[in-house]
Design a protein around this motif. Sequence first.
Motif, short mmCIF file in Angstrom:
data_model
loop_
_atom_site.label_atom_id
_atom_site.label_comp_id
_atom_site.label_asym_id
_atom_site.label_seq_id
_atom_site.Cartn_x
_atom_site.Cartn_y
_atom_site.Cartn_z
N SER A 36 0.83 -1.19 0.00
CA SER A 36 0.00 0.00 0.00
C SER A 36 0.87 1.26 0.00
O SER A 36 0.58 2.24 -0.68
CB SER A 36 -0.94 -0.08 1.20
OG SER A 36 -1.26 1.16 1.69
N HIS A 40 0.73 3.98 -2.99
CA HIS A 40 0.35 5.35 -2.65
C HIS A 40 1.46 6.33 -3.04
O HIS A 40 1.21 7.36 -3.67
CB HIS A 40 0.05 5.44 -1.16
CG HIS A 40 -0.41 6.80 -0.74
ND1 HIS A 40 -1.68 7.25 -0.99
CD2 HIS A 40 0.24 7.82 -0.12
CE1 HIS A 40 -1.80 8.49 -0.52
NE2 HIS A 40 -0.65 8.86 0.00
N ASP A 94 -1.57 -6.55 -6.31
CA ASP A 94 -3.00 -6.66 -6.02
C ASP A 94 -3.70 -7.59 -6.99
O ASP A 94 -4.80 -8.06 -6.72
CB ASP A 94 -3.66 -5.27 -6.09
CG ASP A 94 -3.60 -4.56 -4.75
OD1 ASP A 94 -2.96 -5.11 -3.83
OD2 ASP A 94 -4.17 -3.47 -4.62
#
Lengths: 210, 314
Positions: A36, A40, A94
């Motif tokens: 993550s 990001h 992902d």
Amino acid sequence: MNVKWIKFLVFLICLLPLLRLVLLGLFDGLGPNPVSHLIHSTGVWSLVLLLVTLSITPLRRLFEVSQILRLRRMFGQYAFFYGLLHFLIYAWFDQYFEWQGIWRDIMSRPFILVGFISLFFLVPMSVTSTNRWVRRLGVRWWRRIHWLIYPSAFLAVLHFWLEVKRDIREPLIYAILLGILFLYRIGYAFLCGRTKPLLNSNQDCAGVQR
Amino acid sequence: MSIHKRDDILSSEITDENIYLGRREFFCKAAKLGFIVPGLKFGTAEAAGFLNLFSPIKPSALPDDKLTSFQNITHYNNFYEFGTSKSDPAKYAGMLKTSPWEVKVEGLVRYPRTYSIDDLFKTYPQEDRIYRLRCVEAWSMVIPWRGFSLAHLLKKADPLGNARFVEFWTLHDPQQMPGQNIPVLEWPYREGLRLDEAMHPLTILATGLYGKSLPNQDGAPVRLVIPWKYGFKSIKSIVKIRLIDHMPRTSWELAAPNEYGFYSNVNPSVNHPRWSQATERRIGEWDLRKTLLFNGYANEVASLYTGMNLRKNF
């Protein structure tokens, strides 16, 4: 300082966010949710560089530093580079590079669709960001293609906005910055007229000396 | 010609376990020397999963699942009372004064009571429970809680016949919880359960983790833990437990009713409107895991929802 050296320096500076992530990765510094963090961070840097690219023209006009125009394509390329990294890390971690799943995700989730279109718009710009392409396309067509940065930047901010769960303050900052950059252009076109030449006669639209 | 089926080969026949385990050391060393592409570095033990990129995705619950580290449990928190970034609570939760602390039990009960934390400890024996925690943001942890079944407390309060729901309130004090100055949610944070959910033995009031008292950022001094629901249902730093006859509004449901329902049971086939709930990332791991219905606690809790449309009652 020689323009070539400045360009080289900017080239290195734009690599720092990547270098930082690599170092954090090597020394377990990416935090509890490294994937993550990577997604990001690369996304934010892509957006920042898009905004930097868009601020070249206002800066050039306001401070009459036409030389910085020669950095614009590099910033644009880096915006694409970080955007592509952002997408690839998502596709890898992902989605495990399962293109069907990625396609389903894009089509079923507006915020991913918006981000994907934003990146997609950067592709033709990135491809045509060489002097050869400028010459091949001619200034008019080249500028038409590179007008895509406006919808791309808008969609990038929207992508961020739609992604956050509740606290929209961070995307709001980017939206405001983008709004200022857009308003500047509208105001400039309105006050100074569209037809006023943007460039010195001895430069092509990418700021390349003829 | 005979073809070996995969199952015929024991993993021990292929690679000696020590060599297998030594692999990690090799990678770490190689990475430090710069022989491995940095992006592919496996800093932590779990990173071996990296190599399994194209093997089937593991389910979220496996018998040999490791506990999430204390460091990660205490530095990756959603506790908006201290800021909306997940690193904020660890930084700012120190502002919260957890002693003295009172928890009111009130509403439709025969014996309303105000507990001090010491009362809670004295009245209810603490036990250790290891639960998976699945956040609505598609990450998860395995946490060794310490606490007691909420049912014990509710039984002692003796709910009246018309009590059907339980409402929970977090402390409201912007001085101690600076995040409450920002209207991201309706403060104080409120949560709710149906009475039968609240009475379920898996539902606990937690007062500690890893055998220590609860760190502030994890909801000190007392918080709810409902392991089969998304993490935001497990309300932190509770000051009030109220029994009522109607379904209460909850903070997240008030904030975005189309995204966060009252039940919020973990369910891989009911996606969040903006992202998939089919998989999750275990904190400390790189690869994905399959999310399980009711977070893997279906055997224990599915009967609470017999005949209910889980898509509608998300």
